[in-house]
Design an enzyme around this catalytic site. Structure first.
Site, PDB file in Angstrom:
ATOM      1  N   HIS A  17      -8.210  14.281 -26.051  1.00 15.71           N
ATOM      2  CA  HIS A  17      -7.870  15.190 -27.158  1.00 15.71           C
ATOM      3  C   HIS A  17      -9.127  15.508 -27.977  1.00 15.71           C
ATOM      4  CE1 HIS A  17      -3.650  13.220 -26.957  1.00 15.71           C
ATOM      5  NE2 HIS A  17      -3.497  14.462 -26.553  1.00 15.71           N
ATOM      6  N   LYS A  41      11.199  12.787 -28.978  1.00 23.21           N
ATOM      7  CA  LYS A  41      10.237  12.021 -28.188  1.00 23.21           C
ATOM      8  C   LYS A  41       9.983  10.699 -28.918  1.00 23.21           C
ATOM      9  CE  LYS A  41       5.980  13.090 -25.643  1.00 23.21           C
ATOM     10  NZ  LYS A  41       4.937  14.079 -25.395  1.00 23.21           N
ATOM     11  N   ARG A  90      -5.369  19.789 -18.111  1.00 24.40           N
ATOM     12  CA  ARG A  90      -5.998  18.670 -17.403  1.00 24.40           C
ATOM     13  C   ARG A  90      -5.999  18.871 -15.898  1.00 24.40           C
ATOM     14  NH1 ARG A  90      -2.159  14.266 -19.618  1.00 24.40           N
ATOM     15  NH2 ARG A  90      -0.852  16.093 -19.351  1.00 24.40           N
ATOM     16  N   SER A 128      -1.514   9.936 -23.428  1.00 21.53           N
ATOM     17  CA  SER A 128      -1.223   8.948 -24.476  1.00 21.53           C
ATOM     18  C   SER A 128      -0.308   7.852 -23.937  1.00 21.53           C
ATOM     19  CB  SER A 128      -0.578   9.637 -25.676  1.00 21.53           C
ATOM     20  OG  SER A 128      -1.462  10.590 -26.207  1.00 21.53           O
TER      21      SER A 128
HETATM   22  N1  COA Z   1      -6.309  14.658 -23.281  1.00 16.62           N
HETATM   23  C1  COA Z   1      -5.440  13.647 -23.252  1.00 16.62           C
HETATM   24  N2  COA Z   1      -4.112  13.784 -23.115  1.00 16.62           N
HETATM   25  C2  COA Z   1      -3.648  15.022 -23.029  1.00 16.62           C
HETATM   26  C3  COA Z   1      -4.494  16.147 -23.059  1.00 16.62           C
HETATM   27  C4  COA Z   1      -5.871  15.919 -23.187  1.00 16.62           C
HETATM   28  N3  COA Z   1      -6.737  16.919 -23.222  1.00 16.62           N
HETATM   29  N4  COA Z   1      -3.731  17.234 -22.934  1.00 16.62           N
HETATM   30  C5  COA Z   1      -2.458  16.827 -22.849  1.00 16.62           C
HETATM   31  N5  COA Z   1      -2.420  15.485 -22.894  1.00 16.62           N
HETATM   32  C6  COA Z   1      -1.225  14.618 -22.770  1.00 16.62           C
HETATM   33  C7  COA Z   1      -0.803  14.020 -24.074  1.00 16.62           C
HETATM   34  O1  COA Z   1      -1.454  12.786 -24.281  1.00 16.62           O
HETATM   35  C8  COA Z   1       0.676  13.842 -23.878  1.00 16.62           C
HETATM   36  O2  COA Z   1       0.899  12.643 -23.218  1.00 16.62           O
HETATM   37  P1  COA Z   1       2.276  11.854 -23.359  1.00 16.62           P
HETATM   38  O3  COA Z   1       3.347  12.741 -22.770  1.00 16.62           O
HETATM   39  O4  COA Z   1       2.002  10.667 -22.574  1.00 16.62           O
HETATM   40  O5  COA Z   1       2.472  11.606 -24.833  1.00 16.62           O
HETATM   41  C9  COA Z   1       1.080  14.940 -22.902  1.00 16.62           C
HETATM   42  O6  COA Z   1      -0.127  15.402 -22.333  1.00 16.62           O
HETATM   43  C10 COA Z   1       1.806  16.057 -23.565  1.00 16.62           C
HETATM   44  O7  COA Z   1       0.922  16.701 -24.433  1.00 16.62           O
HETATM   45  P2  COA Z   1       1.172  17.131 -25.917  1.00 16.62           P
HETATM   46  O8  COA Z   1       0.005  17.969 -26.233  1.00 16.62           O
HETATM   47  O9  COA Z   1       1.422  15.997 -26.825  1.00 16.62           O
HETATM   48  O10 COA Z   1       2.381  18.082 -25.761  1.00 16.62           O
HETATM   49  P3  COA Z   1       3.904  17.946 -25.955  1.00 16.62           P
HETATM   50  O11 COA Z   1       4.491  18.334 -24.649  1.00 16.62           O
HETATM   51  O12 COA Z   1       4.352  16.694 -26.584  1.00 16.62           O
HETATM   52  O13 COA Z   1       4.122  19.094 -27.034  1.00 16.62           O
HETATM   53  C11 COA Z   1       3.894  21.341 -27.970  1.00 16.62           C
HETATM   54  C12 COA Z   1       3.680  20.401 -26.799  1.00 16.62           C
HETATM   55  C13 COA Z   1       3.602  20.631 -29.301  1.00 16.62           C
HETATM   56  C14 COA Z   1       2.922  22.466 -27.821  1.00 16.62           C
HETATM   57  C15 COA Z   1       5.337  21.873 -27.891  1.00 16.62           C
HETATM   58  O14 COA Z   1       6.244  20.831 -27.674  1.00 16.62           O
HETATM   59  C16 COA Z   1       5.739  22.612 -29.136  1.00 16.62           C
HETATM   60  O15 COA Z   1       5.196  23.636 -29.455  1.00 16.62           O
HETATM   61  N6  COA Z   1       6.734  22.099 -29.848  1.00 16.62           N
HETATM   62  C17 COA Z   1       7.218  22.698 -31.092  1.00 16.62           C
HETATM   63  C18 COA Z   1       8.566  23.359 -30.869  1.00 16.62           C
HETATM   64  C19 COA Z   1       8.405  24.685 -30.225  1.00 16.62           C
HETATM   65  O16 COA Z   1       7.794  25.600 -30.754  1.00 16.62           O
HETATM   66  N7  COA Z   1       9.001  24.808 -29.039  1.00 16.62           N
HETATM   67  C20 COA Z   1       8.978  26.017 -28.286  1.00 16.62           C
HETATM   68  C21 COA Z   1       7.972  25.963 -27.179  1.00 16.62           C
HETATM   69  S1  COA Z   1       8.152  27.391 -26.169  1.00 16.62           S
END
Ligand code: COA
Length: 161
Positions: A17, A41, A90, A128
């Site tokens: 990140h 989550k 990634r 994570s």
């Molecule tokens: N380095 C390390 N880990 C990374 C990474 C990076 N560069 N990029 C992604 N990851 C990992 C994260 O660690 C996370 O791991 P985990 O699942 O083990 O916790 C996983 O990828 C998911 O990434 P994250 O960025 O936390 O995304 P998410 O899927 O939890 O949430 C949002 C994504 C916040 C963009 C999305 O859920 C959102 O916009 N939510 C708000 C509600 C909304 O608007 N919804 C409509 C969407 S169309």
């Protein structure tokens, strides 16, 4: 003033990140890290703890701000007058999901566009969840997170036992 939002769960923030944050902070005037307060989550750290950890971790990057948010990302972007959403890719497996989110967000709010950064090779496998699992079994996570995050992880795991 170009404002970008880098959203995610950040439970906890990893070096992967941080790599994206440093690079994105170079191309926008202000980067807001949006910590998703997502009750669906199950998280190890509370949103407040995650915000505090990220603030400390990014304190040397002057144009970075950290906030938590609820609800739709595009609404948070509107509220912050941000037109750029930053996401990291990634591997090819991230692409389909990210494309779907980016396209949906753009449909809902055409003023907001998503900018993708390809993760640096050394962090392409980190998540994570993997870091948390490794730490829970006493593994050395110093290659995946900063020393401060490692300390927070150890303390939290001890507290939960
Ligand atoms: N380095 C390390 N880990 C990374 C990474 C990076 N560069 N990029 C992604 N990851 C990992 C994260 O660690 C996370 O791991 P985990 O699942 O083990 O916790 C996983 O990828 C998911 O990434 P994250 O960025 O936390 O995304 P998410 O899927 O939890 O949430 C949002 C994504 C916040 C963009 C999305 O859920 C959102 O916009 N939510 C708000 C509600 C909304 O608007 N919804 C409509 C969407 S169309």
């Amino acid at each position: 003033m170009k404002t970008g939002i880098y959203p995610g769960s950040f439970d906890p923030i990893t070096l992967g990140h941080l790599d994206i944050i440093k690079r994105a902070a170079c191309v926008v005037d202000k980067l807001i890290i949006g910590v998703l307060n997502n009750s669906a989550k199950k998280s190890l750290f509370t949103p407040e703890e995650r915000v505090a950890i990220i603030r400390k971790t990014t304190s040397d990057i002057p144009n970075v701000e950290v906030e938590s948010f609820n609800g739709l990302l595009v609404d948070f972007a509107d509220q912050k007058q941000a037109h750029i959403i930053v996401r990291g890719l990634r591997a090819i497996s991230d692409f389909e999901y990210e494309l779907q989110i980016a396209q949906t967000n753009r449909k809902v709010n055409p003023k907001v566009d998503t900018m993708f950064f390809t993760t640096s090779e050394e962090y392409s496998y980190i998540s994570s969840s993997i870091v948390k699992e490794y730490a829970m079994y006493g593994g050395d996570v110093s290659q995946f997170v900063t020393p401060y995050v490692e300390t927070c992880l150890k303390a939290k795991i001890k507290e939960n036992r």
